[in-house]
Design a protein around this motif. Structure first.
Motif, PDB file in Angstrom:
ATOM      1  N   GLY A   1      30.105  45.552  30.971  1.00  0.00           N
ATOM      2  CA  GLY A   1      28.679  45.852  30.754  1.00  0.00           C
ATOM      3  C   GLY A   1      27.815  44.618  30.562  1.00  0.00           C
ATOM      4  N   TYR A   2      28.315  43.444  30.961  1.00  0.00           N
ATOM      5  CA  TYR A   2      27.521  42.217  30.793  1.00  0.00           C
ATOM      6  C   TYR A   2      26.682  41.914  32.024  1.00  0.00           C
ATOM      7  N   ALA A   3      27.202  42.268  33.202  1.00  0.00           N
ATOM      8  CA  ALA A   3      26.553  41.846  34.451  1.00  0.00           C
ATOM      9  C   ALA A   3      25.316  42.686  34.737  1.00  0.00           C
ATOM     10  N   GLU A   4      24.411  42.107  35.506  1.00  0.00           N
ATOM     11  CA  GLU A   4      23.231  42.839  35.957  1.00  0.00           C
ATOM     12  C   GLU A   4      23.631  43.909  36.959  1.00  0.00           C
ATOM     13  N   ALA A   5      22.729  44.893  37.177  1.00  0.00           N
ATOM     14  CA  ALA A   5      22.989  45.941  38.163  1.00  0.00           C
ATOM     15  C   ALA A   5      23.289  45.287  39.518  1.00  0.00           C
TER      16      ALA A   5
ATOM     17  N   ASN B   1      13.472  43.783  28.819  1.00  0.00           N
ATOM     18  CA  ASN B   1      13.409  43.585  30.265  1.00  0.00           C
ATOM     19  C   ASN B   1      12.892  42.191  30.646  1.00  0.00           C
ATOM     20  N   LYS B   2      13.845  41.271  30.849  1.00  0.00           N
ATOM     21  CA  LYS B   2      13.453  39.876  31.145  1.00  0.00           C
ATOM     22  C   LYS B   2      12.778  39.732  32.492  1.00  0.00           C
ATOM     23  N   ALA B   3      13.239  40.522  33.479  1.00  0.00           N
ATOM     24  CA  ALA B   3      12.632  40.442  34.816  1.00  0.00           C
ATOM     25  C   ALA B   3      11.166  40.866  34.732  1.00  0.00           C
TER      26      ALA B   3
ATOM     27  N   PHE C   1      22.075  38.490  40.679  1.00  0.00           N
ATOM     28  CA  PHE C   1      21.117  37.988  39.689  1.00  0.00           C
ATOM     29  C   PHE C   1      21.818  37.087  38.669  1.00  0.00           C
ATOM     30  N   ASP C   2      23.074  37.401  38.360  1.00  0.00           N
ATOM     31  CA  ASP C   2      23.836  36.574  37.421  1.00  0.00           C
ATOM     32  C   ASP C   2      24.309  35.294  38.099  1.00  0.00           C
ATOM     33  N   VAL C   3      25.043  35.423  39.214  1.00  0.00           N
ATOM     34  CA  VAL C   3      25.708  34.243  39.782  1.00  0.00           C
ATOM     35  C   VAL C   3      24.765  33.331  40.551  1.00  0.00           C
TER      36      VAL C   3
ATOM     37  N   GLY D   1      25.547  35.278  30.258  1.00  0.00           N
ATOM     38  CA  GLY D   1      26.921  35.422  29.787  1.00  0.00           C
ATOM     39  C   GLY D   1      27.911  35.596  30.918  1.00  0.00           C
ATOM     40  N   THR D   2      27.498  36.337  31.946  1.00  0.00           N
ATOM     41  CA  THR D   2      28.411  36.590  33.067  1.00  0.00           C
ATOM     42  C   THR D   2      28.787  35.277  33.754  1.00  0.00           C
ATOM     43  N   GLY D   3      27.804  34.444  34.020  1.00  0.00           N
ATOM     44  CA  GLY D   3      28.059  33.145  34.665  1.00  0.00           C
ATOM     45  C   GLY D   3      28.939  32.270  33.794  1.00  0.00           C
TER      46      GLY D   3
HETATM   47  N1  HSE Z   1      23.542  39.919  32.885  1.00  0.00           N
HETATM   48  C1  HSE Z   1      23.102  39.281  31.672  1.00  0.00           C
HETATM   49  C2  HSE Z   1      24.179  38.302  31.239  1.00  0.00           C
HETATM   50  C3  HSE Z   1      22.871  40.324  30.627  1.00  0.00           C
HETATM   51  O1  HSE Z   1      25.277  38.303  31.788  1.00  0.00           O
HETATM   52  O2  HSE Z   1      23.920  37.482  30.378  1.00  0.00           O
HETATM   53  C4  HSE Z   1      21.982  39.893  29.519  1.00  0.00           C
HETATM   54  O3  HSE Z   1      20.695  39.580  29.939  1.00  0.00           O
END
Ligand code: HSE
Length: 426
Positions: free
Chosen positions: A177-181, A94-96, A185-187, A150-152
């Motif tokens: 399954g890469y993006a945050e809920a 949990n990075k947050a 938070f990603d973009v 990764g998403t960005g």
């Molecule tokens: N949402 C994050 C990412 C997941 O895209 O990198 C990993 O922390």
């Protein structure tokens, strides 16, 4: 037992023998809490007890190590603190939680003589915490620059390679399954800022200071900026950068032009990479999957193995949570963004009339900003404005802020100046 929890159960079960050979004893999931889960998932049938009550797990006397893969601030924070209070070690992705509440959590853990391990919180499967905290322990770390979302990176890569729409690429990352809920938070760079806060703390031995991390997202990057950058020999990457300077520490997340010949400029798709510069070792680069079920489980389980090996050791001699001894953390100031020095890419929409380039160059010169390259295109048919693209030499941000304010106030400029910072990472 969401994305990462499910991955952890599967990998722990599939590789049980190899893991036990390394850890010196077996690791068994005795009690799990999940709102819902797939009972056919490999390894689930080996778990003794599954309920939806996470409090029962942290209070279970049979449990030695609590793995927190819920994400978010609450109830993750309360659960982790309760587990520590109960004398249990904690492994978290949990990075947050670590970026915002790590100081409090580590201090509680130190008091109880337990470990809180968080390898999976930064760059998923890449063992970057271990590398910086232990592998590079001889060095004075000078700077770190990473693609840590990764998403960005997936979105920027698809925009460059296929000219795809932003929203369409984001939806694909979510489905994988890469993006945050919450994908903002990603973009908007918040996820990367969480991770950068952690990297900065372990690199420089400072407390976690998420609120002082400058954060700028990728939502304003246009396809034409990606194309201009390419023509100038650069790629646009969403970087987290932390650097120690004589006046303080930089912590910043923003889109950045980097020379295309750098290895890190060629890290594409959802992959992550972290470039660390140590005074003795020079530059070192770490590359791998920064998200996803099994890559993140790889880091979670490695932490469990570390904790298992340390179970019988003297708590005072374990690897410190933030790399440096807790009573030796430094109070070095975090530099405000206006004091940070970088080079810049500027795109300015100008009227295609004589003297515009000279006027813009003059306004930059009055702030002491030196121009490295200029590019101007023919106006499109029927258009009276053209993009004027400039690369500048390094300058302090506050000077650039003043120059941009003046340029935007000039009568021939009708749209905001696009500014993207440039780093050579040499
Ligand atoms: N949402 C994050 C990412 C997941 O895209 O990198 C990993 O922390």
């Amino acid at each position: 037992m969401g994305t990462v929890g499910g991955g952890t159960v599967s990998v722990l079960s599939r590789n049980a023998q190899e893991i036990a050979r390394r850890a010196g004893r077996g690791i068994h999931i005795s009690h799990a809490a999940a709102r819902e889960y797939d009972p056919s998932l490999p390894g689930v049938s080996d778990i003794d007890r599954i309920s939806d009550d996470a409090w029962a797990v942290v209070d279970d006397p049979e449990v030695a190590i609590v793995i927190e893969l819920i994400g978010g601030y609450s109830p993750a924070k309360e659960l982790v603190l309760k587990a520590i209070e109960n004398g249990k070690h904690v492994v978290t992705a949990n990075k947050a939680l670590i970026a915002l509440h790590g100081n409090e959590i580590f201090s509680a853990a130190q008091e109880k003589g337990v470990t809180v391990a968080f390898e999976a919180a930064v760059a998923g499967g890449i063992p970057i915490i271990k590398a910086v905290r232990e592998g590079l322990a001889a060095n004075q770390i000078e700077w770190i620059a990473g693609i840590i979302n990764g998403t960005g990176n997936f979105i920027l890569t698809e925009m460059r390679d296929k000219g795809r729409e932003f929203a369409d690429v984001l939806a694909e990352a979510q489905a994988l399954g890469y993006a945050e809920a919450d994908p903002t938070f990603d973009v908007e760079g918040i996820d990367a800022a969480h991770k950068l806060t952690i990297l900065s703390a372990i690199a420089f031995g400072i407390p976690l200071q998420f609120d002082k991390t400058y954060t700028e997202g990728i939502t304003r990057i246009e396809p034409q900026d990606v194309a201009f950058a390419e023509e100038l020999g650069y790629r646009i990457k969403h970087l987290g950068i932390t650097r120690k300077t004589p006046t303080g520490i930089e912590m910043r997340v923003h889109p950045t032009l980097i020379p295309e010949r750098r290895l890190i400029a060629n890290v594409d798709g959802v992959m992550n990479a972290v470039l660390v510069y140590g005074d003795a070792v020079g530059p070192t680069l770490y590359y791998g999957a920064g998200a996803g079920a099994e890559p993140t489980a790889s880091a979670v389980i490695a932490d469990v193995v570390d904790v298992v090996r340390a179970l019988t050791t003297d708590p005072g001699n374990r690897v410190p949570h933030l790399a440096f001894q807790p009573d030796k953390l430094s109070s070095l100031a975090i530099l405000p963004m206006e004091e940070v020095e970088t080079a810049y890419y500027l795109r300015i929409q100008v009227q295609d009339v004589a003297g515009m380039l000279a006027r813009v160059a003059g306004m930059l010169a009055e702030e002491g900003i030196s121009i490295e390259a200029v590019k101007q295109q023919e106006p499109a048919p029927g258009e009276s404005e053209v993009p004027l693209v400039m690369l500048t030499h390094r300058v302090r941000e506050k000077r650039m802020d003043r120059a941009i304010t003046r340029i935007e106030a000039f009568e021939g400029i009708r749209t905001p100046v696009i500014r993207i910072r440039v780093e050579h990472l040499g």
